[in-house]
Motif scaffolding. Structure first.
Motif, PDB file in Angstrom:
ATOM      1  N   LEU A  84     131.603  18.716 -40.520  1.00  0.00           N
ATOM      2  CA  LEU A  84     131.375  18.179 -41.859  1.00  0.00           C
ATOM      3  C   LEU A  84     131.144  19.305 -42.857  1.00  0.00           C
ATOM      4  CD1 LEU A  84     128.983  15.218 -40.989  1.00  0.00           C
ATOM      5  CD2 LEU A  84     131.441  15.124 -41.475  1.00  0.00           C
ATOM      6  N   PRO A  85     131.790  19.242 -44.019  1.00  0.00           N
ATOM      7  CA  PRO A  85     131.558  20.281 -45.024  1.00  0.00           C
ATOM      8  C   PRO A  85     130.137  20.163 -45.575  1.00  0.00           C
ATOM      9  CG  PRO A  85     132.948  18.545 -45.920  1.00  0.00           C
ATOM     10  CD  PRO A  85     132.741  18.228 -44.469  1.00  0.00           C
ATOM     11  N   PRO A  86     129.563  21.275 -45.986  1.00  0.00           N
ATOM     12  CA  PRO A  86     128.215  21.231 -46.548  1.00  0.00           C
ATOM     13  C   PRO A  86     128.259  20.631 -47.957  1.00  0.00           C
ATOM     14  CG  PRO A  86     129.091  23.421 -46.761  1.00  0.00           C
ATOM     15  CD  PRO A  86     130.114  22.625 -45.984  1.00  0.00           C
ATOM     16  N   HIS A  87     127.150  20.045 -48.350  1.00  0.00           N
ATOM     17  CA  HIS A  87     127.058  19.539 -49.715  1.00  0.00           C
ATOM     18  C   HIS A  87     125.607  19.600 -50.169  1.00  0.00           C
ATOM     19  CE1 HIS A  87     125.413  15.729 -48.159  1.00  0.00           C
ATOM     20  NE2 HIS A  87     126.309  15.861 -47.213  1.00  0.00           N
ATOM     21  N   PRO A  88     125.380  20.169 -51.358  1.00  0.00           N
ATOM     22  CA  PRO A  88     124.016  20.191 -51.894  1.00  0.00           C
ATOM     23  C   PRO A  88     123.522  18.761 -52.098  1.00  0.00           C
ATOM     24  CG  PRO A  88     125.455  21.650 -53.141  1.00  0.00           C
ATOM     25  CD  PRO A  88     126.332  20.838 -52.230  1.00  0.00           C
ATOM     26  N   THR A  89     122.252  18.541 -51.832  1.00  0.00           N
ATOM     27  CA  THR A  89     121.688  17.197 -51.921  1.00  0.00           C
ATOM     28  C   THR A  89     121.048  16.920 -53.268  1.00  0.00           C
ATOM     29  OG1 THR A  89     119.618  17.972 -50.970  1.00  0.00           O
ATOM     30  CG2 THR A  89     121.250  17.050 -49.446  1.00  0.00           C
ATOM     31  N   GLY A  90     121.142  17.824 -54.204  1.00  0.00           N
ATOM     32  CA  GLY A  90     120.470  17.617 -55.482  1.00  0.00           C
ATOM     33  C   GLY A  90     119.015  18.010 -55.364  1.00  0.00           C
ATOM     34  N   CYS A  91     118.187  17.346 -56.105  1.00  0.00           N
ATOM     35  CA  CYS A  91     116.759  17.668 -56.136  1.00  0.00           C
ATOM     36  C   CYS A  91     116.013  16.796 -55.126  1.00  0.00           C
ATOM     37  CB  CYS A  91     116.217  17.448 -57.539  1.00  0.00           C
ATOM     38  SG  CYS A  91     114.507  17.956 -57.727  1.00  0.00           S
ATOM     39  N   PRO A  92     115.489  17.395 -54.042  1.00  0.00           N
ATOM     40  CA  PRO A  92     114.757  16.587 -53.061  1.00  0.00           C
ATOM     41  C   PRO A  92     113.394  16.179 -53.596  1.00  0.00           C
ATOM     42  CG  PRO A  92     114.652  18.894 -52.474  1.00  0.00           C
ATOM     43  CD  PRO A  92     115.543  18.793 -53.689  1.00  0.00           C
ATOM     44  N   GLU A  93     112.774  15.255 -52.901  1.00  0.00           N
ATOM     45  CA  GLU A  93     111.408  14.856 -53.245  1.00  0.00           C
ATOM     46  C   GLU A  93     110.507  16.089 -53.213  1.00  0.00           C
ATOM     47  OE1 GLU A  93     110.271  11.794 -54.136  1.00  0.00           O
ATOM     48  OE2 GLU A  93     112.379  11.215 -54.172  1.00  0.00           O
ATOM     49  N   PRO A  94     109.481  16.139 -54.051  1.00  0.00           N
ATOM     50  CA  PRO A  94     108.641  17.349 -54.128  1.00  0.00           C
ATOM     51  C   PRO A  94     108.039  17.790 -52.795  1.00  0.00           C
ATOM     52  CG  PRO A  94     108.089  15.830 -55.901  1.00  0.00           C
ATOM     53  CD  PRO A  94     109.079  15.123 -55.015  1.00  0.00           C
ATOM     54  N   TYR A  95     107.698  16.856 -51.904  1.00  0.00           N
ATOM     55  CA  TYR A  95     107.058  17.237 -50.646  1.00  0.00           C
ATOM     56  C   TYR A  95     107.989  17.091 -49.450  1.00  0.00           C
ATOM     57  CZ  TYR A  95     102.985  17.248 -53.603  1.00  0.00           C
ATOM     58  OH  TYR A  95     102.112  17.518 -54.603  1.00  0.00           O
ATOM     59  N   ALA A  96     109.272  16.950 -49.706  1.00  0.00           N
ATOM     60  CA  ALA A  96     110.245  16.835 -48.616  1.00  0.00           C
ATOM     61  C   ALA A  96     110.291  18.153 -47.844  1.00  0.00           C
ATOM     62  CB  ALA A  96     111.627  16.503 -49.164  1.00  0.00           C
ATOM     63  N   GLU A  97     110.501  18.055 -46.535  1.00  0.00           N
ATOM     64  CA  GLU A  97     110.551  19.251 -45.692  1.00  0.00           C
ATOM     65  C   GLU A  97     111.903  19.930 -45.718  1.00  0.00           C
ATOM     66  OE1 GLU A  97     109.018  18.824 -41.770  1.00  0.00           O
ATOM     67  OE2 GLU A  97     107.292  17.685 -42.445  1.00  0.00           O
ATOM     68  N   GLY A  98     112.913  19.309 -46.231  1.00  0.00           N
ATOM     69  CA  GLY A  98     114.246  19.908 -46.253  1.00  0.00           C
ATOM     70  C   GLY A  98     115.010  19.482 -47.481  1.00  0.00           C
ATOM     71  N   GLY A  99     116.255  19.924 -47.540  1.00  0.00           N
ATOM     72  CA  GLY A  99     117.130  19.512 -48.622  1.00  0.00           C
ATOM     73  C   GLY A  99     117.267  20.496 -49.759  1.00  0.00           C
ATOM     74  N   ARG A 100     116.674  21.684 -49.630  1.00  0.00           N
ATOM     75  CA  ARG A 100     116.744  22.667 -50.714  1.00  0.00           C
ATOM     76  C   ARG A 100     117.691  23.832 -50.432  1.00  0.00           C
ATOM     77  NH1 ARG A 100     111.813  20.770 -50.201  1.00  0.00           N
ATOM     78  NH2 ARG A 100     110.672  20.046 -52.012  1.00  0.00           N
ATOM     79  N   GLY A 101     118.144  23.971 -49.188  1.00  0.00           N
ATOM     80  CA  GLY A 101     118.896  25.156 -48.783  1.00  0.00           C
ATOM     81  C   GLY A 101     120.144  25.426 -49.596  1.00  0.00           C
ATOM     82  N   LEU A 102     121.050  24.459 -49.649  1.00  0.00           N
ATOM     83  CA  LEU A 102     122.281  24.692 -50.402  1.00  0.00           C
ATOM     84  C   LEU A 102     122.027  24.740 -51.904  1.00  0.00           C
ATOM     85  CD1 LEU A 102     124.955  22.664 -48.452  1.00  0.00           C
ATOM     86  CD2 LEU A 102     124.703  25.141 -48.611  1.00  0.00           C
ATOM     87  N   ALA A 103     120.998  24.040 -52.375  1.00  0.00           N
ATOM     88  CA  ALA A 103     120.647  24.143 -53.788  1.00  0.00           C
ATOM     89  C   ALA A 103     120.232  25.579 -54.113  1.00  0.00           C
ATOM     90  CB  ALA A 103     119.536  23.162 -54.138  1.00  0.00           C
ATOM     91  N   LEU A 104     119.500  26.221 -53.204  1.00  0.00           N
ATOM     92  CA  LEU A 104     119.132  27.632 -53.400  1.00  0.00           C
ATOM     93  C   LEU A 104     120.370  28.528 -53.394  1.00  0.00           C
ATOM     94  CD1 LEU A 104     115.939  27.982 -51.196  1.00  0.00           C
ATOM     95  CD2 LEU A 104     116.090  28.287 -53.663  1.00  0.00           C
ATOM     96  N   VAL A 105     121.267  28.275 -52.454  1.00  0.00           N
ATOM     97  CA  VAL A 105     122.505  29.061 -52.392  1.00  0.00           C
ATOM     98  C   VAL A 105     123.283  28.905 -53.696  1.00  0.00           C
ATOM     99  CG1 VAL A 105     124.713  29.354 -51.202  1.00  0.00           C
ATOM    100  CG2 VAL A 105     122.622  28.990 -49.870  1.00  0.00           C
ATOM    101  N   GLU A 106     123.415  27.673 -54.144  1.00  0.00           N
ATOM    102  CA  GLU A 106     124.146  27.390 -55.380  1.00  0.00           C
ATOM    103  C   GLU A 106     123.501  28.083 -56.585  1.00  0.00           C
ATOM    104  OE1 GLU A 106     124.304  23.153 -56.494  1.00  0.00           O
ATOM    105  OE2 GLU A 106     126.464  23.388 -56.306  1.00  0.00           O
ATOM    106  N   LEU A 107     122.194  28.113 -56.615  1.00  0.00           N
ATOM    107  CA  LEU A 107     121.460  28.688 -57.737  1.00  0.00           C
ATOM    108  C   LEU A 107     121.433  30.220 -57.721  1.00  0.00           C
ATOM    109  CD1 LEU A 107     119.609  28.021 -60.175  1.00  0.00           C
ATOM    110  CD2 LEU A 107     117.691  28.069 -58.578  1.00  0.00           C
ATOM    111  N   CYS A 108     121.293  30.808 -56.530  1.00  0.00           N
ATOM    112  CA  CYS A 108     121.046  32.251 -56.432  1.00  0.00           C
ATOM    113  C   CYS A 108     122.280  33.105 -56.162  1.00  0.00           C
ATOM    114  CB  CYS A 108     120.013  32.533 -55.344  1.00  0.00           C
ATOM    115  SG  CYS A 108     118.395  31.823 -55.658  1.00  0.00           S
ATOM    116  N   ALA A 109     123.311  32.546 -55.549  1.00  0.00           N
ATOM    117  CA  ALA A 109     124.499  33.345 -55.207  1.00  0.00           C
ATOM    118  C   ALA A 109     125.393  33.503 -56.427  1.00  0.00           C
ATOM    119  CB  ALA A 109     125.271  32.680 -54.071  1.00  0.00           C
TER     120      ALA A 109
END
Length: 139
Positions: A84-109
């Motif tokens: 499955l291709p990766p896809h950013p999940t948008g903005c996760p819930e503030p206390y969610a344990e995951g869902g920020r990885g690709l958003a960080l890649v998208e923002l910082c790379a």
């Protein structure tokens, strides 16, 4: 006796095969921290760790990491057996344990993407960092 350190090569490439193991991102972080350019090390370590963590969480089996410095840019590529291709999940819930990885890649790379490797042979997710990129969010 001359004790000066030799000049680093203008181009280099490392490939690291990582087992299907939750320690793999930490091992890759250690390797990258010693070989990345000082101004890119923190962001490169963060983003590489995110891609390897995604490979461990979402794909079966081992992965591999390729780090390449050429044309005044650092490119990190992670291969895994997931289809499955990766896809950013948008903005996760503030206390969610995951869902920020690709958003960080998208923002910082400076650039990032993914592509499939043949039928049922996995995928590669990659990012690039330029040493003097303005506008990049610092890690």
């Amino acid at each position: 006796m001359d004790e000066r350190q030799p000049e680093p090569p203008s181009e280099w490439r490392y490939t690291l095969r990582v087992p299907y193991d939750p320690l793999a991102p930490a091992i890759a972080r250690s390797v990258l921290a010693r070989h990345a350019l000082p101004e890119l090390a923190d962001i490169a370590v963060l983003l590489t760790s995110e891609l390897l963590t995604n490979a461990w969480c979402h794909a079966p089996g081992p992965a591999s990491l390729s780090l390449k410095w050429a044309d005044k840019r650092l490119r990190a590529s992670v291969w895994d057996a997931g289809l499955l291709p990766p896809h950013p999940t948008g903005c996760p819930e503030p206390y969610a344990e995951g869902g920020r990885g690709l958003a960080l890649v998208e923002l910082c790379a400076d650039a990032w993407g993914s592509f499939a490797i043949g039928p049922a042979q996995g995928k590669v997710v990659w990012f690039e960092l330029l040493p003097d990129a303005s506008g990049r969010v610092a890690a």
